[in-house]
Design a protein around this motif. Sequence first.
Motif, short mmCIF file in Angstrom:
data_model
loop_
_atom_site.label_atom_id
_atom_site.label_comp_id
_atom_site.label_asym_id
_atom_site.label_seq_id
_atom_site.Cartn_x
_atom_site.Cartn_y
_atom_site.Cartn_z
N VAL A 116 0.90 -1.27 -0.01
CA VAL A 116 0.03 -0.01 0.03
C VAL A 116 1.07 1.40 -0.14
O VAL A 116 1.66 1.49 1.07
CB VAL A 116 -0.91 -0.14 1.44
N VAL A 117 0.74 2.03 -1.06
CA VAL A 117 1.62 3.19 -1.20
C VAL A 117 0.68 4.40 -0.70
O VAL A 117 -0.50 4.68 -1.53
CB VAL A 117 2.14 3.55 -2.58
N THR A 118 1.28 5.30 0.09
CA THR A 118 0.39 6.30 0.50
C THR A 118 1.31 7.73 0.62
O THR A 118 2.28 7.54 1.00
CB THR A 118 -0.05 6.27 1.98
N VAL A 119 0.66 8.76 0.01
CA VAL A 119 1.29 10.07 0.09
C VAL A 119 0.50 10.64 1.03
O VAL A 119 -0.72 10.80 0.71
CB VAL A 119 1.81 10.80 -1.16
N VAL A 120 1.03 11.79 1.84
CA VAL A 120 0.14 12.46 2.75
C VAL A 120 0.65 14.01 2.76
O VAL A 120 1.99 14.15 2.68
CB VAL A 120 0.11 11.96 4.22
N THR A 166 4.56 6.75 2.61
CA THR A 166 4.70 5.37 3.44
C THR A 166 4.50 4.24 2.52
O THR A 166 3.55 4.44 1.64
CB THR A 166 3.69 5.30 4.45
N VAL A 167 5.22 3.19 2.48
CA VAL A 167 4.94 1.93 1.79
C VAL A 167 4.76 0.96 2.93
O VAL A 167 5.59 0.58 3.59
CB VAL A 167 6.11 1.61 0.88
N THR A 168 3.43 0.24 2.84
CA THR A 168 3.37 -0.93 3.79
C THR A 168 3.14 -2.11 2.96
O THR A 168 2.59 -2.29 2.00
CB THR A 168 1.95 -0.43 4.44
N ARG A 169 3.81 -3.46 3.62
CA ARG A 169 3.94 -4.49 2.86
C ARG A 169 3.17 -5.55 3.74
O ARG A 169 3.14 -5.42 5.10
CB ARG A 169 5.22 -5.09 2.84
N TYR A 170 2.49 -6.23 2.84
CA TYR A 170 1.67 -7.65 3.55
C TYR A 170 2.11 -8.77 2.69
O TYR A 170 2.41 -8.41 1.53
CB TYR A 170 0.07 -7.32 3.32
N ASN A 171 2.06 -9.99 3.42
CA ASN A 171 2.84 -10.95 2.64
C ASN A 171 2.12 -11.56 1.62
O ASN A 171 2.16 -12.15 0.78
CB ASN A 171 2.95 -11.95 3.96
N GLY A 202 5.92 -5.30 6.71
CA GLY A 202 7.08 -4.40 6.82
C GLY A 202 6.24 -2.78 6.48
O GLY A 202 5.55 -2.71 5.87
N LEU A 203 7.02 -1.86 7.04
CA LEU A 203 6.47 -0.49 6.67
C LEU A 203 7.66 0.39 6.81
O LEU A 203 8.78 0.41 7.64
CB LEU A 203 5.65 -0.26 7.93
#
Length: 231
Positions: free
Chosen positions: A137-141, A183-188, A167-168
């Motif tokens: 999940v790629v988020t810009v804020v 932010t880049v949030t990783r899920y398996n 991972g984040l």
Amino acid sequence: MKSACTLLLTLLLFLSVSAAQNAPAAPASRTDVYHVHFAKAALGKAAEEGDFLKTPSPNPHRLVLRHQDGEDWDYVAIEHLGTKAIVDAAGTPITAAMRDLSAWHTDTFVNGPAWPEFARAMGLGDQAAKTAGSVYVVTVVRPAPGHRDQLEKALSQPPGAGDTVAGLVLMQHLEGGPWQFLTVTRYNSWQDFATGEKNTVPDTLKAGGGWLALREHSTYHNDTLTDRIAP
């Protein structure tokens, strides 16, 4: 004269302490520079654009993600540049055919963690073969005026109970796009992503929760679901 000197020294000391307290300090973990490239493919060129972006580079320290759901871009490439970046007036050589694959793009320099920490969080390096099915999940804020520190604190919170984040990374704008944090949030897996969403939705309106905190301290954000195409 002695009293005047004492008063002057006291004033200087006060100003020094005040400036130190008000100066924003960069987190120790954001020691390195990264180049973030968002790209929208030209009509009918999405596959070719992806092939171009995932072509092996002289710099192996990079991550390329492909849009699945969210913002109006097709790919994001994040490249590690070390502790500083240099922009050359000659630019990066590129053929006309490759140049015409893209409808538009943006480039932003950000600071972030050292590459080993980034690679570990994103499932790269020795983990890459085992994490090929990861979801990101790629988020810009963009913070509200005067709320940058509060927003950074909210974005830095560790995943809550029941979350399935693997991972984040949190990165901060240096030069480029009209946003402050990435932010880049990783899920398996997609299953882990769905499970995490199911587990955390009931806490959406919980006091001090991430959802409310984000909206109290930001004027703009977007989230995009992606999968990894390189490495």
